[in-house]
Design a protein around this motif. Structure first.
Motif, PDB file in Angstrom:
ATOM      1  N   ARG A  59       0.998  -1.147  -0.073  1.00 33.61           N
ATOM      2  CA  ARG A  59       0.058  -0.161   0.200  1.00 33.61           C
ATOM      3  C   ARG A  59       0.842   1.338  -0.001  1.00 33.61           C
ATOM      4  NH1 ARG A  59      -3.045  -3.324   3.269  1.00 33.61           N
ATOM      5  NH2 ARG A  59      -2.382  -2.253   5.258  1.00 33.61           N
ATOM      6  N   SER A  64      -0.231  -3.705  -6.058  1.00 31.57           N
ATOM      7  CA  SER A  64      -0.875  -4.789  -5.571  1.00 31.57           C
ATOM      8  C   SER A  64      -0.012  -5.760  -4.836  1.00 31.57           C
ATOM      9  CB  SER A  64      -1.410  -5.518  -6.763  1.00 31.57           C
ATOM     10  OG  SER A  64      -0.453  -6.185  -7.414  1.00 31.57           O
ATOM     11  N   GLU A  66       0.556  -8.773  -5.119  1.00 29.88           N
ATOM     12  CA  GLU A  66       1.317  -9.547  -6.174  1.00 29.88           C
ATOM     13  C   GLU A  66       2.211  -8.802  -6.874  1.00 29.88           C
ATOM     14  OE1 GLU A  66       2.155 -12.867  -8.500  1.00 29.88           O
ATOM     15  OE2 GLU A  66       1.093 -12.685  -6.660  1.00 29.88           O
ATOM     16  N   THR A  67       2.058  -7.598  -7.202  1.00 33.37           N
ATOM     17  CA  THR A  67       3.388  -6.974  -7.736  1.00 33.37           C
ATOM     18  C   THR A  67       4.408  -6.898  -6.906  1.00 33.37           C
ATOM     19  OG1 THR A  67       1.810  -5.700  -9.175  1.00 33.37           O
ATOM     20  CG2 THR A  67       3.896  -4.645  -8.727  1.00 33.37           C
ATOM     21  N   GLU A  80      -1.157  -4.175 -13.709  1.00 31.87           N
ATOM     22  CA  GLU A  80      -2.012  -4.142 -12.715  1.00 31.87           C
ATOM     23  C   GLU A  80      -3.435  -3.716 -13.108  1.00 31.87           C
ATOM     24  OE1 GLU A  80      -1.297  -2.929  -9.429  1.00 31.87           O
ATOM     25  OE2 GLU A  80       0.597  -3.975  -9.423  1.00 31.87           O
ATOM     26  N   THR A  82      -7.152  -2.151 -12.109  1.00 39.66           N
ATOM     27  CA  THR A  82      -7.683  -1.037 -11.540  1.00 39.66           C
ATOM     28  C   THR A  82      -9.143  -1.113 -11.401  1.00 39.66           C
ATOM     29  OG1 THR A  82      -8.086   0.099 -13.587  1.00 39.66           O
ATOM     30  CG2 THR A  82      -5.740   0.489 -12.544  1.00 39.66           C
ATOM     31  N   GLU A  86      -7.690  -2.668  -3.811  1.00 39.70           N
ATOM     32  CA  GLU A  86      -6.419  -3.594  -3.178  1.00 39.70           C
ATOM     33  C   GLU A  86      -6.881  -3.748  -1.841  1.00 39.70           C
ATOM     34  OE1 GLU A  86      -3.246  -4.441  -3.000  1.00 39.70           O
ATOM     35  OE2 GLU A  86      -3.590  -4.081  -5.069  1.00 39.70           O
TER      36      GLU A  86
END
Length: 277
Positions: A59, A64, A66-67, A80, A82, A86
Motif C-alpha cells: 500500500r 498490488s 502480487e506486484t 496492474e 484497477t 487493493e
C-alpha cells in the motif's frame, strides 16, 4: 548475485524478514515507489520500518500485493488491475466517518504534525510523534500528516491507548487523527502495580547487559536507544529474539558499532560498543 526469496510470502509477514540478507530484493522494491525507497534506504531507516508488513508495504508503494511479491522474487511485473480495490486498503467509509473527529481536533486546536518534510529529508519522525502523543490527555486528539498510511505507528499508539481514524487527502498525503481513550476509573483506582516491560539492564564483567526478548516492537529498539543515550555505558551486550537490522543505522548515527552477533539457542546475542571519540 543474491537469490530471490524462496519462502512463502504472506501479507502479514514483516518486510524486514522478507528482505533479510537479500540486498537485491530490497533494491528491486525501492524501484516501485519513492516513498518505499525512502523507508528502505539503509542510511535513513526509521524506527517503524522494521515493523512494516508486506501488505502494508504494497500500500505504501501503491501497488498490488502480487506486484510486490514479484519484485521480491525478481519476476517481471504483471499488468496492474484497477477494477478492484487493493485488499486491506482503508475503505471510503473510514474517510467519511473520520470527519467528526477531525472537526473536533481542529476545534480544540489539537497538536498537528506534518511528517512529510521530515521523511523527505531523511529524518525519522518517530520520536517527535511519540513526544507529541505524551502530551495528549485522555479524551484529547492529535493529528499527523504523512505520505502514506502509517499502519505500524497506528499499531504502536493503539497499545498506548489511542484509537485512530485516517483518510487520504490526495496523492502521497494521508491524514491520521488519534484520540486517547478515557481511562476507566476502576483502572485508575486499582492497587495492582503497573506491568513491567522487560527486565532492567545489569552489569557484568564484559559490559552492560540488556534482555529485550519477548518485548513487542518497537519496545526493544527504544529501550536500546534510551540506554545508550544515557551515556553511562560504552559496552552493551544485547539479548534479542532476532538480529535487529534496522537498529544498526541508528546506532551508527550515535557513534556505536556492532562487534559480533551470536545465534544461540533461544536468543541472538549482539555485542555493541561505543566508538572512541
Amino acid at each position: 548475485m543474491m537469490s530471490a526469496p524462496t519462502h512463502s510470502l504472506d501479507p502479514d509477514m514483516l518486510l524486514a524478514d522478507a528482505i533479510a540478507g537479500n540486498a537485491d530484493a530490497a533494491d528491486r522494491l525501492a524501484t516501485l515507489n519513492p516513498a518505499l525507497a525512502g523507508l528502505l534506504d539503509p542510511a535513513h531507516r526509521h524506527a517503524m520500518t522494521g515493523q512494516i508488513r508486506l501488505g502494508e508495504a504494497a500500500r505504501v508503494a501503491d501497488v498490488s500485493f502480487e506486484t510486490l511479491c514479484r519484485a521480491l522474487r525478481g519476476e517481471a511485473p504483471a499488468a496492474e488491475s484497477t477494477s478492484d480495490p487493493e485488499p486491506g486498503r482503508p475503505s471510503p467509509r473510514e474517510g467519511k466517518t473520520a470527519g467528526d473527529w477531525f472537526e473536533q481536533a481542529e476545534r480544540l486546536s489539537a497538536p498537528h504534525l506534518d511528517v512529510r518534510p521530515l521523511l523527505a529529508s531523511g529524518q525519522d519522525p518517530f520520536s517527535q510523534v511519540m513526544s507529541m502523543s505524551a502530551q495528549v490527555q485522555p479524551g484529547g486528539f492529535m493529528v499527523v500528516d504523512a505520505p502514506f498510511d502509517p499502519a505500524p505507528l497506528r499499531r504502536v499508539l493503539a497499545k498506548k491507548g489511542f484509537t485512530s481514524l485516517g483518510r487520504q487527502i490526495g496523492p502521497s498525503h494521508w491524514r491520521i487523527c488519534w484520540r486517547r481513550e478515557m481511562i476507566l476509573q476502576v483502572e485508575a483506582e486499582t492497587d495492582e502495580p503497573m506491568p513491567r516491560y522487560g527486565p532492567e539492564p545489569w552489569n557484568d564483567a564484559d559490559g552492560t547487559h540488556l534482555d529485550v526478548r519477548g518485548l513487542q516492537p518497537p519496545e526493544p529498539l527504544t529501550r536500546v536507544l534510551d540506554l545508550i543515550d544515557q551515556g553511562e555505558t560504552d559496552n552493551l551486550v544485547l539479548h534479542h529474539d532476532r538480529e535487529p537490522v534496522f537498529l544498526y543505522p541508528m546506532l551508527a548515527e550515535r557513534g556505536w558499532s556492532c562487534l559480533s552477533v551470536e545465534h544461540l539457542p533461544g536468543e541472538v546475542r549482539i555485542r555493541l560498543v561505543r566508538e572512541p571519540s
